[in-house]
Design a protein around this motif. Structure first.
Motif, PDB file in Angstrom:
ATOM      1  N   ASN A 116      86.906 -68.617 -19.399  1.00  0.00           N
ATOM      2  CA  ASN A 116      86.600 -67.221 -19.104  1.00  0.00           C
ATOM      3  C   ASN A 116      86.909 -66.831 -17.658  1.00  0.00           C
ATOM      4  OD1 ASN A 116      84.544 -68.720 -17.981  1.00  0.00           O
ATOM      5  ND2 ASN A 116      82.912 -67.339 -18.632  1.00  0.00           N
ATOM      6  N   VAL A 117      87.639 -67.677 -16.950  1.00  0.00           N
ATOM      7  CA  VAL A 117      88.088 -67.373 -15.597  1.00  0.00           C
ATOM      8  C   VAL A 117      89.609 -67.477 -15.588  1.00  0.00           C
ATOM      9  CG1 VAL A 117      88.056 -68.088 -13.176  1.00  0.00           C
ATOM     10  CG2 VAL A 117      85.968 -68.249 -14.552  1.00  0.00           C
ATOM     11  N   ALA A 152      92.016 -63.199  -9.208  1.00  0.00           N
ATOM     12  CA  ALA A 152      91.130 -63.935 -10.097  1.00  0.00           C
ATOM     13  C   ALA A 152      90.372 -62.928 -10.946  1.00  0.00           C
ATOM     14  CB  ALA A 152      90.154 -64.789  -9.296  1.00  0.00           C
ATOM     15  N   TYR A 154      87.178 -62.633 -14.023  1.00  0.00           N
ATOM     16  CA  TYR A 154      86.055 -63.270 -14.711  1.00  0.00           C
ATOM     17  C   TYR A 154      85.685 -62.429 -15.924  1.00  0.00           C
ATOM     18  CZ  TYR A 154      81.323 -64.814 -15.734  1.00  0.00           C
ATOM     19  OH  TYR A 154      80.190 -65.270 -16.364  1.00  0.00           O
ATOM     20  N   SER A 161      85.964 -57.452 -18.147  1.00  0.00           N
ATOM     21  CA  SER A 161      86.210 -58.422 -17.073  1.00  0.00           C
ATOM     22  C   SER A 161      86.080 -57.743 -15.716  1.00  0.00           C
ATOM     23  CB  SER A 161      87.618 -59.005 -17.175  1.00  0.00           C
ATOM     24  OG  SER A 161      87.723 -59.963 -18.173  1.00  0.00           O
ATOM     25  N   ARG A 163      87.576 -58.257 -11.702  1.00  0.00           N
ATOM     26  CA  ARG A 163      88.664 -58.968 -11.040  1.00  0.00           C
ATOM     27  C   ARG A 163      88.754 -58.609  -9.567  1.00  0.00           C
ATOM     28  NH1 ARG A 163      94.523 -56.755 -13.107  1.00  0.00           N
ATOM     29  NH2 ARG A 163      94.752 -55.052 -11.646  1.00  0.00           N
TER      30      ARG A 163
END
Length: 188
Positions: A116-117, A152, A154, A161, A163
């Motif tokens: 999930n990353v 990145a 998450y 998400s 980011r």
């Protein structure tokens, strides 16, 4: 009756194929279409010795494919604006950074026990509108450039998400743009 049976069988077949496709994508958090918004720090250099710190805000949309080995490839379009304005030292003379748009190719890797990353790199085309003002006269030009950066993401849920992205755009001439943005996105 034969038409109803055929329609029912076709519907069940389609449903089972959809379930099969969803089962194949299970665990592929970063697969498919998405859209979102971002805001952040923008350091824009209009010309030598004319750099301005400002706020960037924008929207983006894209599509990614997450492979079985958790490599994630994508293509993303973006549209935004900057509040960067610099005074040229002459009364009424200034540069104003305007809308920014572009498209980026991304490559990343899904990390973590739950995958999930997403850590990713990007490279793409960027276009910036710059307006010069002097004595009440305005003239705008578009600058084309190359943009690259790191980010990145998450996955908070299956569809949402958060980011963070850092990017640098180099426009022809001496103009360049540094951005540090935070965003939220929705996966379809």
């Amino acid at each position: 009756m034969k038409k109803i049976t055929t329609a029912l069988l076709a519907g069940l077949t389609a449903l089972s194929m959809t379930s099969f496709a969803q089962a194949q994508d299970a665990g592929k958090t970063f697969n498919g279409a998405y859209a979102g918004a971002e805001v952040g720090y923008n350091s824009y250099e209009f010309a030598d010795n004319f750099r301005e710190d400002a706020v960037y805000y924008g929207a983006f949309a894209g599509y990614r494919v997450q492979m079985d080995n958790d490599l994630v490839l994508g293509l993303e379009g973006r549209f935004g604006d900057s509040s960067a304005t610099t005074d040229l030292g002459i009364s009424g003379a200034e540069f104003v950074a305007g809308r920014q748009l572009g498209v980026d190719a991304t490559i990343g890797y899904a990390l973590g026990a739950e995958k999930n990353v997403l850590a990713y790199a990007l490279v793409g085309y960027s276009n910036q509108k710059i307006t010069g003002k002097l004595a009440g006269v305005e003239e705008s030009n578009n600058g084309d450039g190359i943009r690259f950066g790191l980010g990145a993401e998450y996955a908070v849920t299956e569809t949402i998400s958060l980011r963070a992205t850092g990017a640098y755009a180099d426009y022809k001439g001496s103009a360049n743009d540094i951005q540090l943005n935070a965003g939220v996105l929705y996966r379809f």
